[in-house]
Design an enzyme around this catalytic site. Sequence first.
Site, PDB file in Angstrom:
ATOM      1  CG  ASP A   1      -5.894  -1.813  -4.505  1.00 24.57           C
ATOM      2  OD1 ASP A   1      -4.708  -2.161  -4.623  1.00 24.57           O
ATOM      3  OD2 ASP A   1      -6.279  -0.663  -4.788  1.00 24.57           O
TER       4      ASP A   1
ATOM      5  CE  LYS B   1      -3.413   0.424  -6.429  1.00 26.13           C
ATOM      6  NZ  LYS B   1      -4.353   1.307  -5.719  1.00 26.13           N
TER       7      LYS B   1
ATOM      8  CB  CYS C   1      -7.612   0.102  -8.013  1.00 30.87           C
ATOM      9  SG  CYS C   1      -7.303   1.603  -7.022  1.00 30.87           S
TER      10      CYS C   1
HETATM   11  C1  VGL Z   1      -9.533   2.518  -4.729  1.00 35.03           C
HETATM   12  C2  VGL Z   1     -10.747   4.407  -4.332  1.00 35.03           C
HETATM   13  C3  VGL Z   1      -9.700   4.943  -3.625  1.00 35.03           C
HETATM   14  C4  VGL Z   1      -9.473   1.162  -5.342  1.00 35.03           C
HETATM   15  C5  VGL Z   1      -8.476   3.034  -4.023  1.00 35.03           C
HETATM   16  O1  VGL Z   1      -8.693   0.304  -4.884  1.00 35.03           O
HETATM   17  O2  VGL Z   1     -10.220   0.931  -6.314  1.00 35.03           O
HETATM   18  N1  VGL Z   1     -10.661   3.206  -4.890  1.00 35.03           N
HETATM   19  N2  VGL Z   1      -8.572   4.255  -3.477  1.00 35.03           N
END
Ligand code: VGL
Length: 213
Positions: A10, A111, A156
């Site tokens: 991410d 995702k 994540c």
């Molecule tokens: C994430 C919170 C919500 C992440 C993704 O990538 O860690 N954290 N969505």
Amino acid sequence: MKQRALLLVDLQNDFCAGGALAVYEGDSTVDVANTLIDWCEARGEAVLATQDWHPAHHGSFASQHNVEPFTQGELDGLPQTFWPDHCVQESEGAQLHPLLNRAAVQATIRKGENPAIDSYSAFFDNGHRQKTGLEAWLRQRDIVELIVMGLATDYCVKFTVLDALQLGYTVNVITDGCRGVNVQPQDSAQAFMEMAAAGATLYTLADWQETQG
Ligand code: VGL
Ligand code: ZN
């Protein structure tokens, strides 16, 4: 032959400065990622990236429940932190960081597309109900070991690492390539301890470069 891959979690604009769910020093992970990409490319190791990829009305968004971001609730029967709207499919915020060496990324795993459930791990949704394509991609290439880094440490990255360990992968986490949300100030430190306790090996980038041929 057993193979290893780099998994970049991410590294998206919304988790970096100016983004909807900006993580403190999130951008600082991009240099670490690019260094590891070069390192892996030089050894013929695969490079993958994940993208949090939500529909505009995702159930993890506080806006869908008329609550303040970062409050706790429930989604699909699971405890859920409600987030600011972030990583909406096709938006600028959902794109990988512009300074990331994106040309080197061989596969991108998306995702969080199902609005009814959140998906922190790159392998499964939070209820372990559905799989992404990640495990199949790795299995096809005999990849049994992962180098993991990215955003966010306490969500994540952590859940990706814990699932990978449970699936039997050898997991190396590059700690200075990770930054956390830290809803509670110690969350990232705690997450690193949980990953280590579950069997991950933690390295700084410098340690990794020094100790791995
Ligand atoms: C994430 C919170 C919500 C992440 C993704 O990538 O860690 N954290 N969505
Ligand atoms: Zn998300």
